[in-house]
Design a protein around this motif. Sequence first.
Motif, mmCIF file in Angstrom:
data_model
loop_
_atom_site.group_PDB
_atom_site.id
_atom_site.type_symbol
_atom_site.label_atom_id
_atom_site.label_comp_id
_atom_site.label_asym_id
_atom_site.label_seq_id
_atom_site.Cartn_x
_atom_site.Cartn_y
_atom_site.Cartn_z
ATOM 1 N N VAL A 233 -44.092 10.327 9.422
ATOM 2 C CA VAL A 233 -43.505 10.985 8.256
ATOM 3 C C VAL A 233 -42.189 10.281 7.937
ATOM 4 O O VAL A 233 -41.522 9.756 8.838
ATOM 5 C CB VAL A 233 -43.280 12.493 8.525
ATOM 6 C CG1 VAL A 233 -42.284 12.701 9.648
ATOM 7 C CG2 VAL A 233 -42.834 13.207 7.270
ATOM 8 N N THR A 234 -41.823 10.242 6.692
ATOM 9 C CA THR A 234 -40.603 9.526 6.301
ATOM 10 C C THR A 234 -39.429 10.492 6.155
ATOM 11 O O THR A 234 -39.606 11.698 5.935
ATOM 12 C CB THR A 234 -40.789 8.801 4.961
ATOM 13 O OG1 THR A 234 -40.990 9.773 3.925
ATOM 14 C CG2 THR A 234 -41.994 7.857 5.016
ATOM 15 N N ALA A 235 -38.218 9.926 6.246
ATOM 16 C CA ALA A 235 -37.011 10.728 6.046
ATOM 17 C C ALA A 235 -36.964 11.283 4.628
ATOM 18 O O ALA A 235 -36.487 12.405 4.398
ATOM 19 C CB ALA A 235 -35.773 9.875 6.332
ATOM 20 N N GLU A 236 -37.471 10.503 3.681
ATOM 21 C CA GLU A 236 -37.477 10.953 2.283
ATOM 22 C C GLU A 236 -38.356 12.192 2.120
ATOM 23 O O GLU A 236 -37.996 13.143 1.415
ATOM 24 C CB GLU A 236 -37.976 9.835 1.369
ATOM 25 C CG GLU A 236 -37.013 8.672 1.197
ATOM 26 C CD GLU A 236 -36.992 7.760 2.422
ATOM 27 O OE1 GLU A 236 -36.037 6.965 2.536
ATOM 28 O OE2 GLU A 236 -37.928 7.832 3.254
ATOM 29 N N ALA A 237 -39.499 12.185 2.786
ATOM 30 C CA ALA A 237 -40.394 13.340 2.706
ATOM 31 C C ALA A 237 -39.756 14.582 3.319
ATOM 32 O O ALA A 237 -39.886 15.698 2.802
ATOM 33 C CB ALA A 237 -41.718 13.023 3.392
ATOM 34 N N LEU A 238 -39.042 14.385 4.424
ATOM 35 C CA LEU A 238 -38.405 15.512 5.104
ATOM 36 C C LEU A 238 -37.337 16.177 4.248
ATOM 37 O O LEU A 238 -37.036 17.367 4.424
ATOM 38 C CB LEU A 238 -37.790 15.047 6.425
ATOM 39 C CG LEU A 238 -38.779 14.670 7.535
ATOM 40 C CD1 LEU A 238 -38.091 13.918 8.646
ATOM 41 C CD2 LEU A 238 -39.479 15.922 8.076
ATOM 42 N N SER A 247 -31.485 14.222 9.196
ATOM 43 C CA SER A 247 -32.713 13.989 9.968
ATOM 44 C C SER A 247 -32.579 12.679 10.728
ATOM 45 O O SER A 247 -32.116 11.690 10.178
ATOM 46 C CB SER A 247 -33.939 13.937 9.042
ATOM 47 O OG SER A 247 -33.804 12.907 8.078
ATOM 48 N N THR A 248 -32.956 12.696 11.989
ATOM 49 C CA THR A 248 -32.865 11.517 12.843
ATOM 50 C C THR A 248 -34.197 11.302 13.553
ATOM 51 O O THR A 248 -34.707 12.220 14.209
ATOM 52 C CB THR A 248 -31.756 11.670 13.899
ATOM 53 O OG1 THR A 248 -30.513 11.911 13.237
ATOM 54 C CG2 THR A 248 -31.641 10.406 14.750
ATOM 55 N N ASN A 249 -34.737 10.106 13.443
ATOM 56 C CA ASN A 249 -35.989 9.777 14.108
ATOM 57 C C ASN A 249 -35.698 9.313 15.532
ATOM 58 O O ASN A 249 -35.095 8.260 15.742
ATOM 59 C CB ASN A 249 -36.718 8.679 13.323
ATOM 60 C CG ASN A 249 -38.091 8.352 13.892
ATOM 61 O OD1 ASN A 249 -38.497 7.206 13.928
ATOM 62 N ND2 ASN A 249 -38.825 9.368 14.330
ATOM 63 N N LEU A 250 -36.075 10.118 16.517
ATOM 64 C CA LEU A 250 -35.819 9.755 17.914
ATOM 65 C C LEU A 250 -36.733 8.614 18.341
ATOM 66 O O LEU A 250 -36.276 7.592 18.857
ATOM 67 C CB LEU A 250 -36.029 10.960 18.827
ATOM 68 C CG LEU A 250 -34.990 12.082 18.754
ATOM 69 C CD1 LEU A 250 -35.291 13.124 19.812
ATOM 70 C CD2 LEU A 250 -33.576 11.527 18.950
#
Length: 301
Positions: A233-238, A247-250
């Motif tokens: 999933v993308t940060a834009e979608a979130l 939002s941070t992708n671990l």
Amino acid sequence: MSIEVKEISKSYGEQKALDAVSFSINKGEIVGFLGPNGAGKSTLMKILTTYLAADNGTASVNGSDVTTAQKAVQKSVGYLPEHNPLYLDLYVREYLAFNADVYHVSKNRIEEVIQLTGLTPEAHKKISALSKGYRQRVGLASALLHDPEVLILDEPTTGLDPNQLVEIRGLIRNIGKNKTVFLSTHIMQEVEAICDRVIIINQGKIVTDKKLNNLVKDDKQLQVIEVEFDQPVTAEALQTIPELTDSTNLKDNIWVLTFTADKDMRPAVFDFAHDNNLKTLQLTLKGKNLETVFREMTKKK
């Protein structure tokens, strides 16, 4: 009052490094000074140690004005700058003896600070032969030679390995039992391990000044949720999730989501997953920590 800052401002050309900064620090406090790069931390520390002059406002250390009583300030402050300046060709005791002469203190004090900072095993060596951790100890020893009431430490653990970090943190905690310590750092765990209080600066302005425990407990509307989806999933979608502030992708499909809301936001995350044909493999409401608060306080508007 160990340190008192009132309406201090400082500009470099068109750039305003400090904008009417005010705070005070009581004797015996260990205070962490946090902020992003370029927030004004080092500039303020240099003003407090008389290396720089403010454009406006006043500041004092142990009751001495940093502008009109510079010598008195310098006598009461021990300063470790971010880039620890050492004479690498000198031996440890030789370097400390040189600084003892500058401060006009007894040579007996050299052995005291060597023991205090844990330098004894390396004190016979040239500074160039020391590890980064021991070089930082030499810098601290030099700052402590004249037995100052206030220690100002600018990024004291930069570049240290995990073992050295633990050692220097322990050393600073021990020193802080008898002195006021004002330190800047980018390492949140360091502040949580050492400091009683946190001051956060952003774009030249103080954005919070609280006891560490109160800082993490306050702002009850701040929520941190860790979620793992079954698909990318993308940060834009979130960003379509209501009240999401960060939002941070671990790693892989695991995200840390930060919200500011007066209700539990986990149902909103479930709704987002459902609407986007995703499954949530895990969903955890996490407790706040200093890093979370720091990110929220210093995020770009």
